[in-house]
Design an enzyme around this catalytic site. Structure first.
Site, PDB file in Angstrom:
ATOM      1  CG  HIS A  87     -15.351 -40.901  12.715  1.00 34.10           C
ATOM      2  ND1 HIS A  87     -15.541 -42.233  11.863  1.00 34.10           N
ATOM      3  CD2 HIS A  87     -16.259 -40.169  12.183  1.00 34.10           C
ATOM      4  CE1 HIS A  87     -16.308 -42.156  11.135  1.00 34.10           C
ATOM      5  NE2 HIS A  87     -16.930 -40.860  10.942  1.00 34.10           N
ATOM      6  CG  ASP A 114     -13.724 -43.027  17.482  1.00 38.05           C
ATOM      7  OD1 ASP A 114     -14.379 -42.778  16.993  1.00 38.05           O
ATOM      8  OD2 ASP A 114     -13.097 -44.751  17.564  1.00 38.05           O
ATOM      9  CG  HIS A 115      -9.736 -42.339  15.695  1.00 38.46           C
ATOM     10  ND1 HIS A 115      -9.026 -43.179  15.631  1.00 38.46           N
ATOM     11  CD2 HIS A 115     -11.561 -42.744  15.501  1.00 38.46           C
ATOM     12  CE1 HIS A 115      -9.860 -43.708  15.515  1.00 38.46           C
ATOM     13  NE2 HIS A 115     -10.950 -44.676  15.853  1.00 38.46           N
ATOM     14  CG  HIS A 143     -13.330 -45.163   7.889  1.00 34.26           C
ATOM     15  ND1 HIS A 143     -13.652 -45.834   8.979  1.00 34.26           N
ATOM     16  CD2 HIS A 143     -13.833 -44.214   9.149  1.00 34.26           C
ATOM     17  CE1 HIS A 143     -14.608 -45.763   9.534  1.00 34.26           C
ATOM     18  NE2 HIS A 143     -14.647 -44.497  10.214  1.00 34.26           N
ATOM     19  CG  ASP A 191     -12.292 -46.214  12.601  1.00 36.47           C
ATOM     20  OD1 ASP A 191     -10.751 -46.210  13.521  1.00 36.47           O
ATOM     21  OD2 ASP A 191     -12.746 -45.116  13.245  1.00 36.47           O
ATOM     22  CG  HIS A 242     -11.016 -49.510  16.787  1.00 38.07           C
ATOM     23  ND1 HIS A 242     -11.981 -49.593  16.392  1.00 38.07           N
ATOM     24  CD2 HIS A 242     -10.928 -47.281  16.823  1.00 38.07           C
ATOM     25  CE1 HIS A 242     -13.144 -48.263  16.151  1.00 38.07           C
ATOM     26  NE2 HIS A 242     -12.659 -47.678  16.532  1.00 38.07           N
TER      27      HIS A 242
END
Length: 306
Positions: A65, A67-68, A140, A207, A265
């Site tokens: 994802h 944001d990672h 996830h 996550d 996070h």
């Protein structure tokens, strides 16, 4: 003295804010530098933190994802620009195509040897003097892994026991080299004058919903870095999207024997962080850090034997 600390480069989740960058965490562990989940802006955050690119020896992605991982292109290109010789990269093997696209997102002169070591399943992904780095699958919507670093257990000499057995000066080194030594007609083994000191442990959990591997990663960790995207009121929303609440993260810390809990996070919906600490403290009575960008958090040392 060796340095073991977590440098927090970003603490936001899906959308960065004025106060919180996308994810990014550098664990300095003696000569090892593990860069976890470099989100957008990580290269600049390293500069703000006063950390050179040469401090990075391994890159660990939990999942793909944005944001990672959207900061990966800048970090990879900076490594070559700064003349870093070699860096290892761990990431879910199912995201191989994404990794290649990020690695070659633009034209640059690549000189750093980036050793790709895709993670295919649960187990040890690297061994060295630092100990073992392991990855365990999380729960996830896309394939994701958490990471756990475990230092080897070592024997530590106890000064009181050395004195009792009349061992001092060069004899200490001789004992360490041979495993035993004769003093005054008696044989003294290393085990007689030392204690087994458990190695330090670090865990990184992003996550995920609660699952068995979250607890396995966190077991007896001196420092647990774990996502706490939502407060308890949004527990149903957290489960739907594959995330944890602050209270759930604290439950993991309590049941797993964690020493210091680092929450991070955070969803952009929250403007103040006080309630994250309050809800976590209802579950966990150890040290709780609600992370902020550019925090430096030491890995707590284990007490030395008397």
């Amino acid at each position: 003295m060796s340095t073991r600390e977590l440098i927090v480069l970003g603490t936001g989740s899906q959308v960065p804010s004025r106060a919180r960058n996308h994810n990014g965490y550098l664990l300095r562990w003696d000569s090892l530098g593990l860069l976890f989940d470099p989100g957008e802006g990580t290269q600049r955050q390293l500069t703000f933190a006063g950390v050179p690119a040469s401090a990075v020896t391994r890159i660990c992605l939990t999942h793909f994802h944005g944001d990672h991982c959207l900061g990966l292109p800048g970090v990879v290109q900076r490594l070559s620009l700064d003349g870093v010789a070699r860096v290892h990269a761990h990431y879910p093997a199912s995201g191989q195509e994404h990794f290649e696209r990020l690695r070659h997102a633009s034209v640059f002169h690549e000189t750093t040897e980036l050793v790709e070591e895709p993670v295919t399943g649960d187990g040890v992904v690297a061994r060295g003097e630092f100990g073992e780095l392991s990855a365990l699958r999380l729960d996830h919507p896309v394939e994701a892994f958490g990471y756990r670093l475990v230092e080897p257990d070592r024997r530590t000499m106890v000064p009181r026991l050395l004195r009792c057995h009349g061992i001092h000066g060069p004899d200490v080194g001789a004992l360490l080299r041979s495993g035993s030594i004769t003093v005054g007609g008696r044989t003294v083994a290393v085990e007689d004058v030392s204690v087994l000191r458990t190695g330090q442990r670090f865990a990184f959990v992003m996550d995920t919903r609660l699952c068995d591997n979250v607890f396995a990663l966190a077991q007896d960790a001196d420092l647990l870095v774990i996502e706490a995207t939502f407060l308890d009121e949004e527990a149903e929303l957290a489960h739907r999207y594959g995330h944890l609440t602050a209270r759930q993260a604290a439950r993991v810390a309590r049941e797993s024997g964690v020493r210091t809990l680092v929450l991070t996070h955070f969803s952009q919906r929250y403007s103040t962080m006080t309630r994250f600490h309050d809800q976590a403290a209802q579950e966990f009575d150890g040290d709780i850090v609600v992370a902020h960008d550019l925090d430096r958090i030491p890995v707590p040392r284990r007490p030395r034997p008397e």
